[in-house]
Design a protein around this motif. Structure first.
Motif, mmCIF file in Angstrom:
data_model
loop_
_atom_site.group_PDB
_atom_site.id
_atom_site.type_symbol
_atom_site.label_atom_id
_atom_site.label_comp_id
_atom_site.label_asym_id
_atom_site.label_seq_id
_atom_site.Cartn_x
_atom_site.Cartn_y
_atom_site.Cartn_z
ATOM 1 N N THR A 182 5.850 2.517 12.270
ATOM 2 C CA THR A 182 5.667 2.736 10.835
ATOM 3 C C THR A 182 4.254 3.223 10.592
ATOM 4 N N LEU A 183 3.998 3.677 9.371
ATOM 5 C CA LEU A 183 2.641 4.113 9.030
ATOM 6 C C LEU A 183 1.656 2.957 9.183
ATOM 7 N N MET A 188 0.841 -1.196 0.000
ATOM 8 C CA MET A 188 0.000 0.000 0.000
ATOM 9 C C MET A 188 0.878 1.249 0.000
ATOM 10 N N LYS A 189 0.502 2.248 -0.791
ATOM 11 C CA LYS A 189 1.259 3.485 -0.870
ATOM 12 C C LYS A 189 1.111 4.294 0.419
ATOM 13 N N ASN A 190 2.147 5.105 0.706
ATOM 14 C CA ASN A 190 2.100 5.943 1.899
ATOM 15 C C ASN A 190 0.884 6.861 1.897
ATOM 16 N N SER A 191 0.546 7.394 0.733
ATOM 17 C CA SER A 191 -0.592 8.314 0.646
ATOM 18 C C SER A 191 -1.894 7.628 1.041
ATOM 19 N N GLU A 192 -2.030 6.352 0.674
ATOM 20 C CA GLU A 192 -3.235 5.603 1.035
ATOM 21 C C GLU A 192 -3.270 5.320 2.536
ATOM 22 N N LEU A 193 -2.109 4.994 3.095
ATOM 23 C CA LEU A 193 -2.034 4.760 4.536
ATOM 24 C C LEU A 193 -2.358 6.031 5.315
ATOM 25 N N ILE A 194 -1.841 7.138 4.837
ATOM 26 C CA ILE A 194 -2.105 8.417 5.506
ATOM 27 C C ILE A 194 -3.579 8.750 5.453
ATOM 28 N N ASP A 195 -4.225 8.479 4.329
ATOM 29 C CA ASP A 195 -5.673 8.703 4.228
ATOM 30 C C ASP A 195 -6.426 7.850 5.237
ATOM 31 N N GLU A 196 -6.004 6.596 5.368
ATOM 32 C CA GLU A 196 -6.628 5.691 6.342
ATOM 33 C C GLU A 196 -6.434 6.205 7.762
ATOM 34 N N ILE A 197 -5.218 6.625 8.057
ATOM 35 C CA ILE A 197 -4.902 7.138 9.399
ATOM 36 C C ILE A 197 -5.748 8.360 9.721
ATOM 37 N N ASN A 198 -5.846 9.280 8.781
ATOM 38 C CA ASN A 198 -6.627 10.496 9.020
ATOM 39 C C ASN A 198 -8.110 10.178 9.220
#
Length: 305
Positions: free
Chosen positions: A269-270, A1-11
């Motif tokens: 990690t993310l 999974m891309k970092n941008s997708e993980l960040i979206d999930e986290i937010n």
């Protein structure tokens, strides 16, 4: 999974769970970038004491930091994304050794570094950080001080008052900062003769003496924003530079040693932050009897700050 997708999930999870993320300055750049608040140990303690509008705190740091947040904010759910994120320095101090030192020196003030586990904070009169160690020592009325566990910080904090000092354990240190040598400072000055050299008070005294300034990571952030130097050499964990490059651009930040890495700080990690929020793991809870004792020494530090 891309970092941008993980960040979206986290937010998304942060919003759903009414959570915030606190991170130490030594966290990897990608963790720093998702944090709601970044800081050194003192700044993180102060922030933890002022959290009102969150139910969950994800602490991207090491174990004693999450414990301290639990001590200060027992009504919040404190999560540590990786239980392997411990502080080797804090682990060196055995609470039984501190208790024995107190028995042998009943007239001494007991100061513990924030880099200690809750059971040791419960035995202290006051907690200090690298940012306020001198201020804490100066606040003490006793002539004798038991300090745990970092030898170099104890000497740094005691320099202005010169109290009778006992350090427990006798070899307490941070392996990252202990690795710096005065030769490192001499070599970096040859490479960057016009640079300002700043080191952490957990470094050996000969390294502190060879530097231009001795500051906590919070102090280093402030210095970078105010310094006229174009190049600043940092004698601390390397990821402070990740934050400096992002928040104080326009200067050249150089690590005193490129291998100054706290391995356990890098465990988060993310993916683990996402999992911590999703599954609400791993919760850090301090035993209530210990917490009630520890909050006294922590609060004294916060009041002094």
């Amino acid at each position: 999974m891309k970092n941008s997708e993980l960040i979206d999930e986290i937010n998304k999870l942060k919003k759903e769970k009414n959570a915030i993320i606190l991170a130490h300055n030594y966290q990897p750049a990608e963790i720093q970038e998702i944090a709601d608040f970044l800081g050194d140990s003192l700044e993180l303690c102060i922030k933890a004491s002022k959290i009102e509008d969150a139910d969950i705190v994800v602490f991207c740091g090491v174990d004693f930091m999450a414990e301290t947040a639990s001590i200060i904010s027992p009504d919040k759910k404190i999560l540590l994304p990786d239980l392997g994120a411990y502080c080797p320095m804090a682990d060196k101090l055995k609470t039984e050794e501190l208790i024995q030192a107190k028995k042998e020196n009943p007239d001494a003030a007991v100061v513990v570094y924030v880099n200690t586990l809750a059971s040791s904070k419960a035995e202290a009169d006051i907690v200090c950080t690298s940012a306020n160690a001198s201020k804490v020592f100066e606040s003490l009325s006793q002539d004798k001080v038991i300090f745990a566990p970092d030898v170099n910080l104890s000497q740094f904090g005691n320099a202005s008052v010169n109290k009778e000092l006992m350090v427990v354990p006798k070899d307490g240190n941070c392996y990252v900062h202990k690795a710096f040598k005065k030769e490192d400072v001499a070599n970096i000055r040859k490479e960057y003769p016009d640079a300002e050299v700043v080191v952490h008070p957990e470094c050996d005294k000969e390294v502190q003496d060879a530097a231009d300034q001795v500051l906590s990571t919070g102090g280093m952030m402030k210095l970078a924003a105010e310094s006229d130097f174009e190049t600043i050499v940092l004698g601390t964990e390397v990821d402070i530079i990740s934050r400096l490059n992002r928040e104080c651009p326009g200067k050249n930040y150089v690590p005193l040693r490129k291998d100054a890495i706290c391995e356990t700080m890098k465990l988060h990690t993310l993916e683990k932050v996402r999992d911590a929020l999703r599954d609400e793991k791993y919760e850090v809870v301090v035993d209530e009897d210990i917490r009630k004792k520890a909050i006294v020494s922590v609060q004294r530090m916060l009041d002094l700050a």
